[in-house]
Scaffold this motif. Structure first.
Motif, short mmCIF file in Angstrom:
data_model
loop_
_atom_site.label_atom_id
_atom_site.label_comp_id
_atom_site.label_asym_id
_atom_site.label_seq_id
_atom_site.Cartn_x
_atom_site.Cartn_y
_atom_site.Cartn_z
N HIS A 59 44.61 28.79 41.93
CA HIS A 59 45.82 27.98 42.11
C HIS A 59 47.00 28.84 42.56
O HIS A 59 48.15 28.60 42.16
N GLY A 60 46.70 29.85 43.38
CA GLY A 60 47.75 30.68 43.95
C GLY A 60 48.36 31.70 43.02
O GLY A 60 49.33 32.36 43.38
N LYS A 61 47.79 31.86 41.82
CA LYS A 61 48.33 32.79 40.85
C LYS A 61 47.29 33.85 40.48
O LYS A 61 46.09 33.58 40.51
N LEU A 62 47.76 35.02 40.11
CA LEU A 62 46.87 36.09 39.68
C LEU A 62 46.53 35.88 38.21
O LEU A 62 47.41 35.85 37.35
N LEU A 63 45.24 35.74 37.91
CA LEU A 63 44.79 35.52 36.53
C LEU A 63 44.43 36.83 35.83
O LEU A 63 44.59 36.95 34.62
N ALA A 64 43.91 37.79 36.58
CA ALA A 64 43.47 39.06 35.98
C ALA A 64 43.35 40.10 37.08
O ALA A 64 43.05 39.77 38.23
N LEU A 65 43.58 41.37 36.72
CA LEU A 65 43.41 42.47 37.67
C LEU A 65 43.02 43.71 36.89
O LEU A 65 43.78 44.18 36.03
N ASP A 66 41.83 44.24 37.17
CA ASP A 66 41.37 45.46 36.49
C ASP A 66 40.05 45.88 37.11
O ASP A 66 39.58 45.26 38.07
N THR A 67 39.46 46.91 36.56
CA THR A 67 38.13 47.32 37.02
C THR A 67 37.11 46.26 36.57
O THR A 67 37.33 45.56 35.56
N PRO A 68 36.00 46.12 37.28
CA PRO A 68 34.98 45.16 36.85
C PRO A 68 34.52 45.42 35.41
O PRO A 68 34.32 44.48 34.64
N ALA A 69 34.37 46.69 35.04
CA ALA A 69 33.91 47.00 33.68
C ALA A 69 34.93 46.58 32.64
O ALA A 69 34.57 46.02 31.59
#
Length: 325
Positions: free
Chosen positions: A212-222
């Motif tokens: 919905h146009g918003k960032l929900l999470a950002l990190d390494t896959p692990a």
């Protein structure tokens, strides 16, 4: 250090949709990393990449590539990035090598340099023996490799890849993955969009999940996987025998150590069977007897059982839901 890609408070609306396609999105991509932008259909990924590659004008906010504002200075930005689309957009009137040379000429690369680069990159992409082939006769995997080769001809600092392995056979897919890894080793920043969670987990240093146009999470896959409740997953398919799926899920959620229970709607469920996934902190040797005891008490026969660990796909579904878009 200047980020390779930066998006700040980005907003984009389209006239036919009252909700923004991109709604205050902000993130940065570090120089030299492989960054995955993940999200369901309609999440805003394509619009965001469209802004970064000068195809879409945002309503507000900013987007930069190697510190260059893509809206204020699109010509300079084009010198710094390249785009490999999902669909074949190669010039069918030219052979493979000519596609590369023409692209380099368009970007102002001198004749001697573009010829040298064409030979070097064709060799690197496993296309040297196909250099004179017309585009009409190459396979899908070969076309994808040609598009990547073409994109590298003006030595971009940032490469945008849209679904890089869609429709490829396993051998071509592995080859493309290896070349992406090589690009990172050469210091090229790669931003890819994909619906393949295994691909993202394998290739990406970090991923950003948008919806919905918003960032929900950002990190390494692990790190994202570790953020899920439960260190073990138990998948179980049962014969419902007149028991409502909600009752089974409720009963399973009472098992000691179980953090969350999902009914898997896309599994092999029918009116007579149901598939569930449990996330638990307990070791499998502890969790399984308890799960089987609960199901026995409901007179639900187990027809399939599996044990695993949470994956990036589990994170994706947890954040964005299971609804079809």
């Amino acid at each position: 250090m200047t980020p390779a890609v930066a998006v700040t408070d980005l907003v984009k609306r389209y006239k036919k949709n009252p909700k923004p396609a991109v709604d205050g999105l902000s993130f940065e991509v570090r120089s030299g990393e492989v960054f995955g932008l993940l999200g369901p259909n309609g999440a805003g990924k394509t619009t965001t990449v469209g802004v970064l590659t000068t195809l879409v004008i945002p309503d507000s906010g900013s987007a930069t590539v190697e510190g260059v504002d893509v809206v204020k200075n699109p010509t300079k930005a084009h010198e710094l990035f390249a785009v490999v689309p999902q669909r074949n957009n190669l010039d069918r009137s030219l052979n493979i090598r000519q596609n590369l040379v023409f692209h380099a000429q368009y970007h102002g690369v001198g004749r001697a340099e573009r010829n040298r680069l064409a030979d070097e990159i064709l060799e690197r992409m496993g296309l040297a023996d196909r250099a004179k082939d017309k585009i009409d006769i190459v396979s899908g995997g070969q076309a994808q490799r040609v598009m990547i080769a073409r994109a590298l001809m003006h030595r971009p600092k940032v490469l945008f890849l849209d679904e890089p392995s869609t429709g490829l056979d396993p051998q071509a897919r592995l080859f493309v993955h290896d070349r992406i890894t090589d690009l990172r080793a050469d210091g090229v920043t790669v931003v890819l969009t994909t619906h393949d969670m295994d691909e993202a987990a394998k290739l990406c240093d970090r991923v950003g999940i948008v919806d919905h146009g918003k960032l929900l999470a950002l990190d390494t896959p692990a790190a994202l996987t570790r953020s899920l409740p439960g260190s073990t997953t138990v998948g179980v398919t049962v014969s419902l025998a007149g028991v409502q799926p909600e009752a089974v899920a409720d009963a399973l959620s009472t098992v000691d150590g179980v953090e969350r229970v999902e009914e898997v709607a896309d599994g092999p469920s029918t009116s007579d069977s149901g598939q569930f996934r449990l996330y638990t902190e307990s070791e499998p040797a502890v969790a399984l007897p308890l799960v089987l005891k609960v199901l026995s008490g409901l007179s639900c026969d187990v027809t399939d059982l599996s044990i695993g660990t949470p994956s990036l796909e589990d994170v994706f579904i947890h954040l964005t839901g299971r609804e079809l878009r």
